[in-house]
Design a protein around this motif. Structure first.
Motif: not given
Length: 548
Positions: A28-33, A46-55
């Motif tokens: 569960k990593l939803a919403g994490r930067n 994995a739950d990466l909903r709305n997670a931030k992985l820019d670059g």
């Protein structure tokens, strides 16, 4: 995320059995930067909903991961394992997917603008509603993928494989899809305006409702564009043995606004199409159907074997045109310019060629039966074995032409110029009085009629004047006669009065003779002169009354 949590994640990778889990059931990593934190090697499901992985350079396994709304802007996903991942509405703009595996992934509504897919695998993926503006997908695999309504304007997809893919309503204006495979691909209602599709494989592809305006389909194979709209800039070269009407279908279209046509529209169906004033000088229209098409003032060069029956070609620019074997029966070609053209074996049956320029044309065995050719310029033309049966050729110019074997049976050759026409045999033709002489004689006849009518009018005028004069003379005579009668009567009364008074010394003999003469003259008077004589006799009688 704290170091302890990350350590726990790294030390507890998912097992192969757990990899078959449902999306989002894993870590569960939803919403994490996660743009600056190290990622676990395995993020399967994995739950990466709305997670931030820019670059981020992602090396983790993302098979079956729930990445809805996640941001991978500018991320490096080289060789990424993302099969079955849920990337709905994810931001993948400017991301790089070289050789990534996204088979069966759900990318509906995702932002893939400026992303690159070199060699990526998206077989069976669903990209419906996604945006791929300026995306680069060289050698990518989209077999059986859904790209319904995708915006891929200006995208570059060289050598991609989109066989059986669904590109319904796709927006691919100016996209470069060169050398790609589109076997049985669906382009229904797609916007392919200016799209580069040359050297593509299109066998079985569907283009119903697709807009192909200015699209480039050079060297494309198997293209069947039935039901499409718009005129492509380039088309595959038609089969040399194509059947008329078997090419592009533009029957009834108004094509006057098209600026650039394909170089070859042979065998196309342009029945009733509107092409007034259009420059088609570089377009091949061999064996094309142009029945009842409007080409007034158009410029055309290649019409070999074309069907132009009933077409309107008034003032058309057809210099050096290739018309061999074409059928122009019933066509309207008044003032058209066909000089130096090739019309060998062409049919002009019943065509209107009034004032047309056919000088120096090659029209051996051409059929001009019942054609209207008044004042047509045919000087120096070649008409071996041509047929002019029952044609109207009044005042036409056939000087210096070669007409060996030509037939003029029943043709009207009135005032036709055949000076130096080689082997001209006008037997069976008809020739009426030249138009010029007809006009002169008509004018002379009108003048004679005018003179006769003038003489009749003068005679009638004189007759009416004579009748008026006679009536006036008769009236004047009757009035004078009445006055003369009165004078004779008064003379008699004066004689009676003088006799009653005695009248001694009167020359009664002279008086009575005058009275009797006056009565006699009055009785025989027929004109004013006779009445004047009566008055003179009366005057003599009165004079005798007073004379002793």
């Amino acid at each position: 995320m704290s170091a302890a949590i990350l350590a726990a994640v790294v030390l507890s990778p998912l097992s192969r059995a757990e990899a078959a889990c449902t999306p989002g059931s894993g870590l569960k990593l939803a919403g994490r930067n996660l743009s600056r934190a190290p990622l676990p090697a395995d993020l399967t499901c994995a739950d990466l909903r709305n997670a931030k992985l820019d670059g981020v350079s992602v090396r983790s396994v993302l098979t079956g991961a729930d990445l809805r709304g996640a941001s991978f802007k500018g991320a490096n996903l080289s060789y990424a394992e993302m099969a079955g991942a849920d990337l709905r509405k994810a931001d993948l703009s400017e991301a790089s997917f070289p050789d990534a595996n996204a088979r069966g992934a759900d990318l509906r509504g995702a932002n893939l603008d400026d992303a690159s897919f070199y060699g990526a695998h998206l077989e069976g993926a669903d990209l419906s509603g996604a945006t791929m503006v300026r995306a680069k997908a060289y050698q990518a695999q989209f077999d059986d993928a859904k790209l319904v309504g995708v915006d891929m304007r200006d995208a570059e997809a060289y050598n991609v494989d989109m066989r059986r893919a669904n590109l319904t309503r796709v927006k691919a204006g100016k996209a470069k899809l060169r050398s790609s495979t589109f076997l049985k691909t669906v382009f229904r209602d797609a916007d392919l305006t200016g799209t580069e599709l040359y050297s593509t494989a299109l066998e079985g592809a569907t283009f119903k409702g697709a807009d192909l305006s200015q699209a480039d389909l050079r060297d494309a194979t198997g293209a069947r564009l039935a039901g499409s709209t718009g005129v492509p800039q380039e088309l595959p070269l038609p089969d040399a043995a194509c059947e008329p009407g078997g090419g592009q279908q533009y029957a009834g279209w108004d094509l006057t606004a098209i600026k650039k046509f394909p170089s070859d529209l042979s065998c196309a169906d342009l029945t009733g199409a509107k092409l007034d004033g259009v420059d088609l000088s570089s377009v091949r229209l061999d064996r094309t159907i142009l029945r009842k098409a409007s080409l007034t003032g158009a410029t055309v060069r290649y019409l070999k074997g074309a069907d132009l029956r009933g077409a309107r070609l008034g003032q058309a620019e057809l210099r050096s045109v290739e018309l061999a074997g074409a059928d122009l029966s019933g066509a309207f070609m008044s003032r058209a310019k066909l000089n130096s053209g090739n019309a060998i074996g062409a049919k002009f049956v019943g065509a209107d060629l009034t004032d047309a320029d056919l000088s120096s044309i090659k029209a051996d065995q051409a059929d001009f039966t019942r054609a209207r050719m008044d004042r047509a310029e045919m000087g120096s033309g070649q008409f071996f074995d041509a047929v002019f049966k029952n044609a109207k050729m009044i005042a036409s110019d056939l000087s210096h032409a070669e007409v060996k074997g030509a037939t003029f049976e029943g043709a009207d050759v009135t005032d036709m110029d055949v000076e130096y026409a080689k082997d001209a045999d006008l037997s069976g033709s008809t020739s009426r009085l030249a138009t010029g002489w007809i006009i002169v004689l008509a004018v002379c006849g009108l003048l004679v009629v005018a003179l006769v009518l003038r003489a009749i009018r003068i005679k009638l005028r004189r007759r009416r004047a004579g009748r008026r004069s006679a009536a006036e003379s008769k009236a004047a005579f009757e009035a004078g006669r009445r006055r003369a009668e009165e004078e004779v009567t008064r003379l008699g009364e004066e004689i009676d009065l003088l006799d009653q008074e005695g009248g001694d010394g009167t020359d009664w003999h002279a008086v009575l003779d005058a009275y009797d003469a006056a009565k006699a003259a009055l009785a025989t008077a027929g004109d004013i002169g006779d009445l004047k004589a009566v008055r003179e006799i009366v005057d003599r009688g009165r004079d005798a009354l007073t004379r002793p």
